[in-house]
Design a protein around this motif. Sequence first.
Motif, PDB file in Angstrom:
ATOM      1  N   LEU A   8       0.814  -1.214   0.000  1.00  0.00           N
ATOM      2  CA  LEU A   8       0.000   0.000   0.000  1.00  0.00           C
ATOM      3  C   LEU A   8       0.845   1.261   0.000  1.00  0.00           C
ATOM      4  CD1 LEU A   8      -2.898  -0.816   2.489  1.00  0.00           C
ATOM      5  CD2 LEU A   8      -2.988  -0.732   0.006  1.00  0.00           C
ATOM      6  N   ARG A   9       1.991   1.200   0.647  1.00  0.00           N
ATOM      7  CA  ARG A   9       2.851   2.373   0.761  1.00  0.00           C
ATOM      8  C   ARG A   9       3.721   2.597  -0.471  1.00  0.00           C
ATOM      9  NH1 ARG A   9       4.773   3.918   6.428  1.00  0.00           N
ATOM     10  NH2 ARG A   9       6.241   4.916   5.057  1.00  0.00           N
ATOM     11  N   SER A  10       3.882   1.581  -1.306  1.00  0.00           N
ATOM     12  CA  SER A  10       4.769   1.715  -2.458  1.00  0.00           C
ATOM     13  C   SER A  10       4.106   2.572  -3.536  1.00  0.00           C
ATOM     14  CB  SER A  10       5.124   0.337  -3.016  1.00  0.00           C
ATOM     15  OG  SER A  10       3.970  -0.304  -3.506  1.00  0.00           O
ATOM     16  N   PRO A  11       4.921   3.324  -4.252  1.00  0.00           N
ATOM     17  CA  PRO A  11       4.362   4.170  -5.309  1.00  0.00           C
ATOM     18  C   PRO A  11       3.768   3.322  -6.430  1.00  0.00           C
ATOM     19  CG  PRO A  11       6.763   4.301  -5.296  1.00  0.00           C
ATOM     20  CD  PRO A  11       6.354   3.450  -4.140  1.00  0.00           C
ATOM     21  N   THR A  12       2.731   3.851  -7.052  1.00  0.00           N
ATOM     22  CA  THR A  12       2.078   3.146  -8.144  1.00  0.00           C
ATOM     23  C   THR A  12       1.995   4.051  -9.359  1.00  0.00           C
ATOM     24  OG1 THR A  12      -0.103   3.900  -7.448  1.00  0.00           O
ATOM     25  CG2 THR A  12       0.646   1.796  -6.570  1.00  0.00           C
ATOM     26  N   GLY A  13       1.799   3.441 -10.489  1.00  0.00           N
ATOM     27  CA  GLY A  13       1.536   4.182 -11.722  1.00  0.00           C
ATOM     28  C   GLY A  13       2.532   5.286 -11.983  1.00  0.00           C
ATOM     29  N   TRP A  14       1.997   6.486 -12.178  1.00  0.00           N
ATOM     30  CA  TRP A  14       2.828   7.628 -12.530  1.00  0.00           C
ATOM     31  C   TRP A  14       3.793   7.994 -11.414  1.00  0.00           C
ATOM     32  CZ3 TRP A  14       3.963   9.264 -17.054  1.00  0.00           C
ATOM     33  CH2 TRP A  14       3.091   9.027 -18.115  1.00  0.00           C
ATOM     34  N   GLN A  15       3.391   7.838 -10.173  1.00  0.00           N
ATOM     35  CA  GLN A  15       4.293   8.189  -9.071  1.00  0.00           C
ATOM     36  C   GLN A  15       5.577   7.369  -9.146  1.00  0.00           C
ATOM     37  OE1 GLN A  15       4.054  10.709  -6.871  1.00  0.00           O
ATOM     38  NE2 GLN A  15       6.122  10.135  -6.276  1.00  0.00           N
ATOM     39  N   HIS A  16       5.428   6.087  -9.446  1.00  0.00           N
ATOM     40  CA  HIS A  16       6.607   5.219  -9.568  1.00  0.00           C
ATOM     41  C   HIS A  16       7.486   5.683 -10.723  1.00  0.00           C
ATOM     42  CE1 HIS A  16       9.054   1.662  -9.359  1.00  0.00           C
ATOM     43  NE2 HIS A  16       8.828   1.432 -10.632  1.00  0.00           N
ATOM     44  N   ARG A  17       6.870   6.006 -11.841  1.00  0.00           N
ATOM     45  CA  ARG A  17       7.634   6.453 -13.011  1.00  0.00           C
ATOM     46  C   ARG A  17       8.301   7.800 -12.763  1.00  0.00           C
ATOM     47  NH1 ARG A  17       2.956   4.017 -15.875  1.00  0.00           N
ATOM     48  NH2 ARG A  17       3.764   2.123 -16.840  1.00  0.00           N
ATOM     49  N   LEU A  18       7.603   8.699 -12.066  1.00  0.00           N
ATOM     50  CA  LEU A  18       8.190  10.006 -11.764  1.00  0.00           C
ATOM     51  C   LEU A  18       9.364   9.866 -10.796  1.00  0.00           C
ATOM     52  CD1 LEU A  18       4.974  12.202 -11.508  1.00  0.00           C
ATOM     53  CD2 LEU A  18       6.680  12.186 -13.343  1.00  0.00           C
ATOM     54  N   ASP A  19       9.267   8.945  -9.848  1.00  0.00           N
ATOM     55  CA  ASP A  19      10.391   8.702  -8.939  1.00  0.00           C
ATOM     56  C   ASP A  19      11.604   8.201  -9.715  1.00  0.00           C
ATOM     57  OD1 ASP A  19       8.871   9.466  -6.787  1.00  0.00           O
ATOM     58  OD2 ASP A  19       8.509   7.426  -6.054  1.00  0.00           O
ATOM     59  N   ALA A  20      11.375   7.301 -10.674  1.00  0.00           N
ATOM     60  CA  ALA A  20      12.472   6.783 -11.494  1.00  0.00           C
ATOM     61  C   ALA A  20      13.066   7.893 -12.354  1.00  0.00           C
ATOM     62  CB  ALA A  20      11.979   5.628 -12.360  1.00  0.00           C
ATOM     63  N   LEU A  21      12.217   8.746 -12.904  1.00  0.00           N
ATOM     64  CA  LEU A  21      12.690   9.864 -13.719  1.00  0.00           C
ATOM     65  C   LEU A  21      13.522  10.827 -12.874  1.00  0.00           C
ATOM     66  CD1 LEU A  21      12.744  11.523 -16.328  1.00  0.00           C
ATOM     67  CD2 LEU A  21      10.576  12.560 -15.597  1.00  0.00           C
TER      68      LEU A  21
END
Length: 118
Positions: free
Chosen positions: A82-95
């Motif tokens: 539940l705490r892990s980033p999903t969707g765009w948030q995950h991609r934005l963190d990687a960016l």
Amino acid sequence: MDEVMNAIADPVRREILTLLRGEPRTVGDIASRFTISRPAISRHLRVLRESGLVHDELMGRRRLYTLDPAPLTELAEWITFLRSPTGWQHRLDALETEVRRTARERSTPDPTPKENTA
């Protein structure tokens, strides 16, 4: 997982788990640390035992209770999910990570000497 969540929902049971984290204890030892009755502590221990968080062992006339944190694993994994980033948030963190790495590489001078081709 529902039984585990129900078991840890009560603050007295959470405190019992904390006490048992250090060492096995008798019901009398556990009850001496609370202002509630010994039968009430026994009921809390029954809930913890039924959820698998606590095991008991008869040692002569005493019953020792020990913590078994294994049933918390599924709950911990669910909370992590539940705490892990999903969707765009995950991609934005990687960016963001990639942008910072590239900026760091550009600001650091190249330590390898360049050959003179002239």
